[in-house]
Every structure is written in structure tokens, then in C-alpha cells.
Design a protein around this motif. Structure first.
Motif, PDB file in Angstrom:
ATOM      1  N   TYR A 102       0.380  -1.249   0.107  1.00 17.19           N
ATOM      2  CA  TYR A 102      -0.306  -0.355  -0.211  1.00 17.19           C
ATOM      3  C   TYR A 102       0.779   1.274  -0.093  1.00 17.19           C
ATOM      4  CZ  TYR A 102      -3.947  -2.575   0.682  1.00 17.19           C
ATOM      5  OH  TYR A 102      -5.148  -3.422   0.711  1.00 17.19           O
ATOM      6  N   ALA A 103       2.550   1.301   0.026  1.00 16.65           N
ATOM      7  CA  ALA A 103       2.664   2.551   0.336  1.00 16.65           C
ATOM      8  C   ALA A 103       3.686   2.428  -0.371  1.00 16.65           C
ATOM      9  CB  ALA A 103       3.718   2.480   1.178  1.00 16.65           C
ATOM     10  N   ASP A 104       2.673   1.188  -1.649  1.00 19.28           N
ATOM     11  CA  ASP A 104       4.419   2.276  -3.432  1.00 19.28           C
ATOM     12  C   ASP A 104       2.562   1.682  -3.882  1.00 19.28           C
ATOM     13  OD1 ASP A 104       5.332   2.328  -5.572  1.00 19.28           O
ATOM     14  OD2 ASP A 104       6.014   0.328  -5.411  1.00 19.28           O
ATOM     15  N   PRO A 105       2.685   2.857  -4.338  1.00 21.26           N
ATOM     16  CA  PRO A 105       1.203   2.827  -5.476  1.00 21.26           C
ATOM     17  C   PRO A 105       1.335   2.310  -6.999  1.00 21.26           C
ATOM     18  CG  PRO A 105       1.890   4.746  -4.862  1.00 21.26           C
ATOM     19  CD  PRO A 105       2.528   4.321  -4.387  1.00 21.26           C
ATOM     20  N   ILE A 106       2.503   1.785  -7.665  1.00 20.67           N
ATOM     21  CA  ILE A 106       3.383   1.415  -8.197  1.00 20.67           C
ATOM     22  C   ILE A 106       2.303   0.038  -8.720  1.00 20.67           C
ATOM     23  CG2 ILE A 106       4.592   0.767 -10.636  1.00 20.67           C
ATOM     24  CD1 ILE A 106       4.077   3.811 -10.221  1.00 20.67           C
ATOM     25  N   SER A 107       3.059  -0.889  -7.039  1.00 22.25           N
ATOM     26  CA  SER A 107       2.660  -2.375  -6.768  1.00 22.25           C
ATOM     27  C   SER A 107       0.835  -2.235  -6.836  1.00 22.25           C
ATOM     28  CB  SER A 107       2.691  -2.517  -5.897  1.00 22.25           C
ATOM     29  OG  SER A 107       1.994  -2.138  -4.608  1.00 22.25           O
ATOM     30  N   CYS A 108       0.148  -1.163  -6.950  1.00 20.32           N
ATOM     31  CA  CYS A 108      -1.532  -1.669  -6.776  1.00 20.32           C
ATOM     32  C   CYS A 108      -1.919  -1.633  -8.625  1.00 20.32           C
ATOM     33  CB  CYS A 108      -2.055  -0.100  -6.156  1.00 20.32           C
ATOM     34  SG  CYS A 108      -1.470  -0.171  -4.014  1.00 20.32           S
ATOM     35  N   ARG A 109      -2.830  -2.763  -8.357  1.00 18.68           N
ATOM     36  CA  ARG A 109      -3.756  -2.709  -9.547  1.00 18.68           C
ATOM     37  C   ARG A 109      -4.673  -1.386  -9.930  1.00 18.68           C
ATOM     38  NH1 ARG A 109      -7.937  -6.848 -10.633  1.00 18.68           N
ATOM     39  NH2 ARG A 109      -8.212  -7.307 -13.051  1.00 18.68           N
ATOM     40  N   GLU A 110      -5.092  -1.262  -9.244  1.00 14.87           N
ATOM     41  CA  GLU A 110      -5.163   0.402  -9.549  1.00 14.87           C
ATOM     42  C   GLU A 110      -4.563   1.493  -9.119  1.00 14.87           C
ATOM     43  OE1 GLU A 110      -7.223   1.270 -11.824  1.00 14.87           O
ATOM     44  OE2 GLU A 110      -8.473   2.545 -11.879  1.00 14.87           O
ATOM     45  N   ASP A 111      -3.664   1.819  -9.737  1.00 11.59           N
ATOM     46  CA  ASP A 111      -2.444   2.449  -9.278  1.00 11.59           C
ATOM     47  C   ASP A 111      -3.081   3.831  -9.250  1.00 11.59           C
ATOM     48  OD1 ASP A 111      -2.717   2.440 -12.201  1.00 11.59           O
ATOM     49  OD2 ASP A 111      -0.161   3.366 -12.769  1.00 11.59           O
ATOM     50  N   ARG A 112      -3.150   4.948 -10.265  1.00 14.96           N
ATOM     51  CA  ARG A 112      -3.672   5.876  -9.890  1.00 14.96           C
ATOM     52  C   ARG A 112      -4.519   6.349  -9.399  1.00 14.96           C
ATOM     53  NH1 ARG A 112      -5.245   5.760 -16.542  1.00 14.96           N
ATOM     54  NH2 ARG A 112      -3.132   6.643 -17.053  1.00 14.96           N
ATOM     55  N   PHE A 113      -5.547   5.250  -8.441  1.00 13.72           N
ATOM     56  CA  PHE A 113      -6.498   5.667  -6.582  1.00 13.72           C
ATOM     57  C   PHE A 113      -5.734   5.586  -5.522  1.00 13.72           C
ATOM     58  CE2 PHE A 113      -8.490   3.965  -3.685  1.00 13.72           C
ATOM     59  CZ  PHE A 113      -9.610   4.552  -2.807  1.00 13.72           C
ATOM     60  N   TRP A 114      -4.655   5.206  -5.843  1.00 15.15           N
ATOM     61  CA  TRP A 114      -3.692   5.246  -4.737  1.00 15.15           C
ATOM     62  C   TRP A 114      -2.856   6.589  -5.301  1.00 15.15           C
ATOM     63  CZ3 TRP A 114      -4.643   3.036  -0.271  1.00 15.15           C
ATOM     64  CH2 TRP A 114      -5.015   1.535  -0.305  1.00 15.15           C
ATOM     65  N   LYS A 115      -2.320   6.530  -6.076  1.00 14.30           N
ATOM     66  CA  LYS A 115      -1.017   8.378  -6.381  1.00 14.30           C
ATOM     67  C   LYS A 115      -2.123   8.773  -6.092  1.00 14.30           C
ATOM     68  CE  LYS A 115       1.402   6.203 -10.447  1.00 14.30           C
ATOM     69  NZ  LYS A 115       1.577   6.555 -11.803  1.00 14.30           N
ATOM     70  N   GLY A 116      -3.587   9.260  -6.384  1.00 13.85           N
ATOM     71  CA  GLY A 116      -4.956  10.086  -5.408  1.00 13.85           C
ATOM     72  C   GLY A 116      -4.384  10.126  -4.146  1.00 13.85           C
ATOM     73  N   ILE A 117      -4.624   9.732  -3.203  1.00 13.80           N
ATOM     74  CA  ILE A 117      -4.799   9.319  -2.575  1.00 13.80           C
ATOM     75  C   ILE A 117      -3.512   9.394  -1.465  1.00 13.80           C
ATOM     76  CG2 ILE A 117      -4.352   7.694  -0.014  1.00 13.80           C
ATOM     77  CD1 ILE A 117      -6.532   6.446  -1.588  1.00 13.80           C
TER      78      ILE A 117
END
Lengths: 340, 422
Positions: A102-117
Motif C-alpha cells: 500500500y505504500a507503493d502505488p505502482i504495486s497496486c492494480r489501480e495505481d492511479r487511485f492510490w496516487k490520488g490518495i
């Protein structure tokens, strides 16, 4: 003379009756059904009757959309009407939260959601801290007996009256490659800076413009708090020879704290909702450096050819939970203060 | 008595006129402008209303963004206009009206708009509308800058690499800030990618964006942003799939070469005029082809209209050869009417640059790759364009590596197509 007064009183009475007559009729017209309802439901339930219009309005435009949004978040596909959308359960939430780290947005399937957060968190940290600080300083200055105080108060409040899009466009024109700021930098012998190409500069200006646009509102709240502090407290402190720093930290700040709390929580809520100014100013760029959570929701629902209302609704619910927690924090803090 | 009679006559006349007015059918047409076409269309609609007093047409001019983002939602909700000017031709096909029962001569439509009718209705044989313009993507150069720098324009068959070298030479000789600029659009990248060998679809016809050809083009664009051939300001300064054009920078002579398309001709003719030699050049080549992307805008009838007969009458009027000849001639648009394309249009310009650009883009149509036509006709092509531009941009600004960007492009396309197939 007395005769003239009597005449004047007579005309006044007539005028009063003319004005009061329709009001009296209106009250009587309202009185009959209200009395009838009161006889049926009892006087203790009457407040609900008066709250009903507001509750209906709130329900129609807030509560029902909230439930609809939740319902959409449990569906998929591209159909607009919920009755035509397939039920997908928590799939959209699962998609949003599918991360290796969770600390690395690129590792998330929906990376843009986490980058947004992440971007929203960074924005809030700087924007809220500096806005509260600058609002406090400005309020303290505007609370003093300075020349043209009314004018300065208006100057600081003026940006609040502007539309966010106007604010963003004004600053965009200032900051562009051939904008006023770069013209100034060149005129003093410095190099041109491409502000919207650098992630750091873009975030800096997003925070700066947001503070510039909203600071006046928070300054006003703090100014009202400062003016509510009894002057005799300051007079007593002065007679005791208390230092200015001590006066600020022992009298001003504690008594201003309720207003500070309101300002902090409101600024936090507004910070989480940031969208329009930054969308116009930076478009979320460079890359995704200033793309915040609301822009992610907007893009997901509207700008893609496949308009994914389900995923956007799920992200909205996550945002709603954050806002709900912030609001509860404000309520709890206010209640604690009232109890104290 | 005479006065009362006059009053009665006047009120009867008023009632008659009001009655007639209330019997008038109002049609709404959603429209966006690239140049002066709204003005031209309004003058044609005024003449239509004179000829058909029973129908009034309101031209609702909206920003292009509204056509892309708001119109699909309006259509899904059943609140759309009667007619709309659209560019997502196949993507909105489920909302179009089949005009076949409402036009006088369907054969005329098939003969003159045949290939483009398939773009609007990829899976059927409906008549939904006609092209208000055909477009071809391709570059413009500032020829005056080439002359001032003493650099020859690369000739026929020059590659993108040849052009990059030439524009860099011009820019460094004259201190021009942006050697090369491209519209920030996946559609603009697609043509050159196909020229590099990109196939866009697999053997079964399913979208397959990332292959060696696309990677070659993506690498070139990436490198050009790193070495300053292209400015990060245009592509790097926004996020997602947001469109940004460099037309203003080109018009201000800040750009040596500008990759855009034929729709810029009327705008450049009016904004640049003869200030410098803006010159359309043939699509640069890659190992596979020398191609741009076809495209265009269509005027489509909307299925939810309450007045299909009147829409048919209006569309028949607008699609007439002489009306379209006037429209294309005044707007300087490449005709989307086969009869007019072969007979030629008398374009309303005495600007040699505009005439040359029109000839260049019209002449490029035969050399457009079949892959480009297939991609343009694919209803979900914007899913591919958006994935391409947004992820490539994230690589260019350093948020992703190119390999990560390729993987994300494929994931984005797969996720969105899966969502639309639910």
C-alpha cells in the motif's frame, strides 16, 4: 399640537392595520391546519413538522444520492440506469484495494487511485498547515488598529468571492512559460522556470493558489474569534507586565482554540475535496503529480470512453468515509470543548 | 365600433400566428467548433428554416469537451439533442437513429457516404448521418524558419528521424524553443506508430496495442522528450488522457514542426495568414508505411428524438450536394462526400498555404494504411488511444519505465473492455 399628534397616530394606526391585515389573515390560514395537525400528533411531535421541509430537501439531495452511490458501487458495466447494471458485490472495492504494497502505488492494480490518495495526503499536509498559520497571522494583524483596516480585510477576503476556475486561470496565466512571473524572472536576469513541468513546482503552486483563494474565509473565522476575546484580559495582563509571547500563548491561543478547531477541520474537509482549482491550473500533471482523489473519480466516471460509474462510486464511498471520520472528529472535539 | 373590429382582427391574427408558431417543431443540434464551421452551419440552417417554416433548428454550440464527456451521459439518460456533431463515431452508435425510413433517397446516401456510414454503424447497415469533415493527421512546418536557418525541408519519403534532425538544426540555429510538438492525443500517435509497424489488432481482430512497431514509436517520443526535441510542457504538464494542442505555439512561431491534422487549416489561414509560411508536409515514414490517421466528425441523428420525420427532412437538406459543397468550401474541410471528393471543391480561400495544405492532406488519403482505417473504424478505439497517451506520458515524466507503461496500457485496455462487456 396635541391635535396634530393624534392625527399622526391615527394615520400610523391605519397604515399599521393595512400592513398587518394580510399578515393576520395569512397567520390564521396557517393556524387552522397547524392546530389540526397538533391535535392529531400532539405538541411533542410538532418540531418534526417544522423540520420536515429541511429533512425532505436534505434527504432528496444528500441521503438518497448517498444510498444510490453505494448501490452503484456494487454494480459494474457501463449502463447509466442502476436497474440495467449487473450486480458485482464488492468487486469494485476489491479492485481498488488490490495492492502488493500500500505504500507503493505502482504495486497496486489501480495505481492511479492510490496516487490520488497519496497526492491528496501531501496536499492536505502542506495546504492545511500553511493555511491555518497564514490565516492566524493575517487575523492577528487585521485585529490590530492599523490604518485602512477595513480595506485590508476586504483585500484578504476578495479571492474567496472569485470562482475557483477564475482563480486557477488567473494564476495559470501568471505561471505559464510566457506568463508575468517568468517575464519578471527574465527581467531580473534569471532563467525562465517551466512551473507545470516540475512535479515539485506544480504541487507547490497547487498548494499556494489554494491557500491564496481560501485564506480569507478562514481569516474571517479567526478574526471573529479574536474579537470575542474580552479586552480586559489583555488589560490585566498588561498591568501585570506579561510579555507579548506569554499573552499570545496563554490568553489568545487558548481562547481562540475553538475557532482554530473549526478552521482546521473545515480546511481538512475542503482539502480532501480539492478538485476544480487544481484541475484547471495543472490538469493533474505533470504525469499524475497533482492528480487528487476527486479528479481520479471524475476521470473514471466521465472522461474515459468506458465510463466506469461502479468504480468511481466505490472510490467516492471511500472518500465519503474519510470525510465522515473528519466530521465526527470535529463534532467530538466541539462536544469535548463544550463539556470543558 | 371600428376600433373594436380592428382589435378583434389583430387578436385573431395574433392567435393565428401563435397557433402556427406552436405547431412549429423545434429541433436541437449539438455542435462544437474547430473554426468557423458553426457560423457557416447557422447560415445554412437559416435558409433551411426559410424553406421549411414548420421546423425550427437551434444550434447549441458547446465546447468539444462537452461532446466527449457530457453527450454520452445525456444520450444514456435519453436526454440528448435531436442531432449532434460527434467524433466518437462508432462509440456512440447504439444511440443513433437509423435515418433509412426518413430520408427520401437512401441510395444517394449509400453512394455518397458509403464507407463512412460503416464508421457510424460498424455492425449494421444503418444510415445515421454524414461526415461534416474528413480529417487526416499529419505535420505542418514553419517553412520560413527553415529558409531563415538555411536548412532544406526533408523530401518525400523522409523518416521521422530525418525530420527530428532537421527541426533540431533549425531550432538551434534560430533559438526556437520547441523544435517539434505533437497534439497530446493517442489518435495523433497512432498514425506514426502504424508507420513504424504497429498492427493494433491481433490475428483474431482483438485489440493488441503493444507490439514492436508501437514500442519503436513510443521509444522515439520518449527520447525526443528527454533530448529536448519535444517540450515536456505540452505532454508533461497535464495528466491522464487530457487533450492539449500546440496550435497557439505554432501560430506564435515557437514551434518548427507541429504534428496535428487537416482540421487546423481554416484556423491557421485566419490566425497565421501570411505572417509566415505554414506548410503542410506529407506524413513522415517509418519502416512499414508513410501514414497518418484518418478521422473526422459526423453529424449524426439521435435515436431518442421525438421528431424523426423532421430530423430526416433536415438531414436530407444538409446532405444535398450543393449544400455540402458550400459547407466544405467555406469551412475549408476535406469533403466526406464521395461525389464532391471526386468532382473537387471550390475552396473559399486565396491563401496558397491553405490551398497547398488542403491538397497535401487530400492527397494523403490514398496512402493511409489499412491498419489506420481499421483502427478508426473500431468502436472502442478511444480506449486504446487513452491508454496509449496517458501511460506513455507517465513514462515520459519519469513516473513509470517504458516497460511498466506498456504493461499498464494493456491492463487498462483489458480492464475497460471487460467492464464494457459486462
Amino acid at each position: 399640537m396635541a391635535h396634530a399628534d393624534d392625527k399622526a397616530t391615527g394615520i400610523g394606526d391605519v397604515l399599521q392595520n393595512v400592513v398587518a391585515w394580510p399578515i393576520r389573515i395569512l397567520f390564521k390560514l396557517i393556524d387552522y391546519p397547524v392546530t389540526a395537525i397538533q391535535n392529531v400528533i400532539g405538541i411533542r411531535r410538532m418540531p418534526w413538522l417544522f423540520l420536515l421541509p429541511n429533512l425532505a430537501f436534505f434527504g432528496m439531495f444528500v441521503i438518497i444520492p448517498l444510498f444510490m452511490n453505494f448501490a452503484y458501487s456494487l454494480t459494474g458495466g457501463t449502463e447509466l440506469f442502476i436497474s440495467e447494471r449487473p450486480y458485482t458485490g464488492g468487486e469494485q472495492y476489491g479492485f481498488l484495494f488490490d495492492c502488493d504494497n500500500y505504500a507503493d502505488p505502482i504495486s497496486c492494480r489501480e495505481d492511479r487511485f492510490w496516487k490520488g490518495i497519496f497526492n491528496t495526503a501531501v496536499f492536505i499536509f502542506f495546504q492545511v498547515s500553511f493555511m491555518v498559520l497564514f490565516s492566524l497571522i493575517t487575523a492577528l494583524v487585521l485585529n490590530r488598529e492599523i490604518r485602512g483596516r477595513g480595506f485590508w480585510r476586504a483585500v484578504f477576503f476578495f479571492p474567496v468571492l472569485l470562482s475557483p476556475v477564475v482563480v486557477a486561470l488567473i494564476w495559470k496565466w501568471i505561471l505559464l512559460r510566457d506568463g508575468i512571473l517568468n517575464a519578471f524572472l527574465i527581467s531580473i536576469g534569471l532563467d525562465r522556470i517551466l512551473f507545470f513541468v516540475s512535479p515539485e513546482w506544480a504541487m507547490f503552486w497547487a498548494v499556494f493558489v489554494s491557500i491564496w483563494a481560501h485564506m480569507g474565509f478562514y481569516t474571517l473565522i479567526l478574526l471573529a474569534g479574536l474579537q470575542a476575546i474580552q479586552p480586559d484580559l489583555y488589560e490585566a495582563a498588561e498591568m501585570d507586565g506579561t510579555s507579548k509571547e506569554r499573552v499570545f500563548f496563554r490568553i489568545t491561543l487558548p481562547l481562540l482554540w475553538p475557532n482554530m478547531l473549526v478552521v482546521i477541520v473545515l480546511a481538512l474537509i475542503k482539502g480532501v475535496q480539492v478538485f476544480d482549482e487544481v484541475y484547471v491550473l495543472t490538469g493533474g500533471g505533470p504525469g499524475t503529480a497533482t492528480q487528487f482523489i476527486v479528479q481520479y473519480i471524475y476521470n473514471t466516471a466521465f472522461t474515459n470512453q468506458v465510463q466506469n460509474f461502479g468504480l468511481a462510486s466505490a472510490a467516492s464511498m471511500v472518500l465519503g468515509v474519510v470525510l465522515f471520520v473528519l466530521t465526527l472528529t470535529q463534532l467530538a472535539a466541539t462536544r469535548r470543548r463544550d463539556n470543558d | 365600433m371600428r376600433r373594436s373590429l380592428k382589435l378583434m382582427a389583430a387578436s385573431s391574427l395574433f392567435a393565428l400566428v401563435a397557433g402556427a408558431a406552436s405547431a412549429q417543431t423545434e429541433l436541437r443540434m449539438m455542435w462544437y467548433n474547430d473554426g468557423i464551421e458553426g457560423e457557416v452551419m447557422q447560415s445554412i440552417l437559416d435558409r433551411f428554416e426559410e424553406a421549411h417554416p414548420e421546423i425550427s433548428v437551434t444550434l447549441d454550440v458547446v465546447p468539444y469537451q462537452a461532446v466527449l464527456e457530457s453527450l454520452p451521459i445525456q444520450l444514456a439518460a435519453g436526454n440528448g439533442p435531436d442531432i449532434a456533431r460527434v467524433t466518437d463515431l462508432g462509440g456512440l452508435s447504439e444511440y443513433y437513429l437509423d435515418l433509412r425510413p426518413y430520408v427520401q433517397d437512401p441510395e444517394y446516401w449509400e453512394t455518397n457516404f458509403g464507407p463512412f456510414l460503416d464508421w457510424l454503424d460498424p455492425d449494421g447497415d444503418a444510415i445515421n448521418g454524414f461526415m461534416t469533415q474528413l480529417t487526416v493527421t499529419g505535420p505542418y512546418v514553419n517553412r520560413t524558419l527553415f529558409e531563415q536557418a538555411g536548412v532544406d525541408l526533408p523530401g518525400e519519403g523522409a523518416t521521422w528521424e530525418d525530420w527530428a534532425a532537421a527541426v533540431n538544426e533549425v531550432a538551434s540555429a534560430l533559438d526556437i524553443p520547441i523544435p517539434m510538438a505533437w497534439d497530446r492525443s493517442g489518435h495523433r500517435v497512432a498514425g506514426p506508430a502504424i508507420a513504424q509497424g504497429a498492427q493494433m489488432f491481433d490475428a483474431d481482430g482483438n485489440p493488441a496495442l503493444v507490439d514492436e512497431g508501437l514500442q519503436r514509436m513510443a521509444q522515439l517520443l520518449y527520447d525526443w522528450h528527454q533530448d529536448g526535441t519535444m517540450s515536456l510542457e505540452l505532454w508533461g504538464s497535464v495528466s491522464g488522457s487530457s487533450y492539449l494542442g500546440a496550435n497557439e505555439d505554432f501560430a506564435n512561431a515557437n514551434v518548427v514542426m507541429y504534428m496535428s491534422g487537416s482540421w487546423q487549416i481554416p484556423q491557421f489561414a485566419s490566425t497565421i495568414g501570411d505572417a509566415f509560411d505554414w506548410w503542410a508536409v506529407p506524413a513522415p515514414c517509418g519502416p512499414a508505411a508513410c501514414t497518418g490517421m484518418p478521422g473526422g466528425a459526423a453529424l449524426a441523428a439521435i435515436g431518442d428524438t421525438e421528431h424523426p420525420e423532421e430530423v430526416g427532412i433536415l438531414m436530407d437538406y444538409l446532405a444535398q450536394e450543393e449544400v455540402l459543397a458550400e459547407f466544405y468550401g467555406r469551412t475549408l474541410f476535406i469533403p466526406g462526400h464521395l461525389g464532391l471528393a471526386s468532382s473537387g471543391i471550390d475552396f473559399d480561400t486565396d491563401d496558397p498555404r491553405a490551398a497547398h495544405a488542403l491538397a497535401t492532406f487530400a492527397g494523403a488519403v490514398p496512402s493511409i494504411s489499412p491498419v489506420a482505417f481499421a483502427l478508426q473504424g473500431y468502436p472502442s478505439n478511444r480506449v486504446m488511444f487513452n491508454a496509449l497517451i496517458s501511460r506513455l506520458n507517465e513514462a515520459i515524466v519519469g513516473e513509470l519505465t517504458l516497460d511498466e507503461a506498456y504493461a499498464r496500457m494493456e491492463e487498462d485496455i483489458a480492464n475497460q473492455l471487460a467492464e464494457s462487456d459486462r
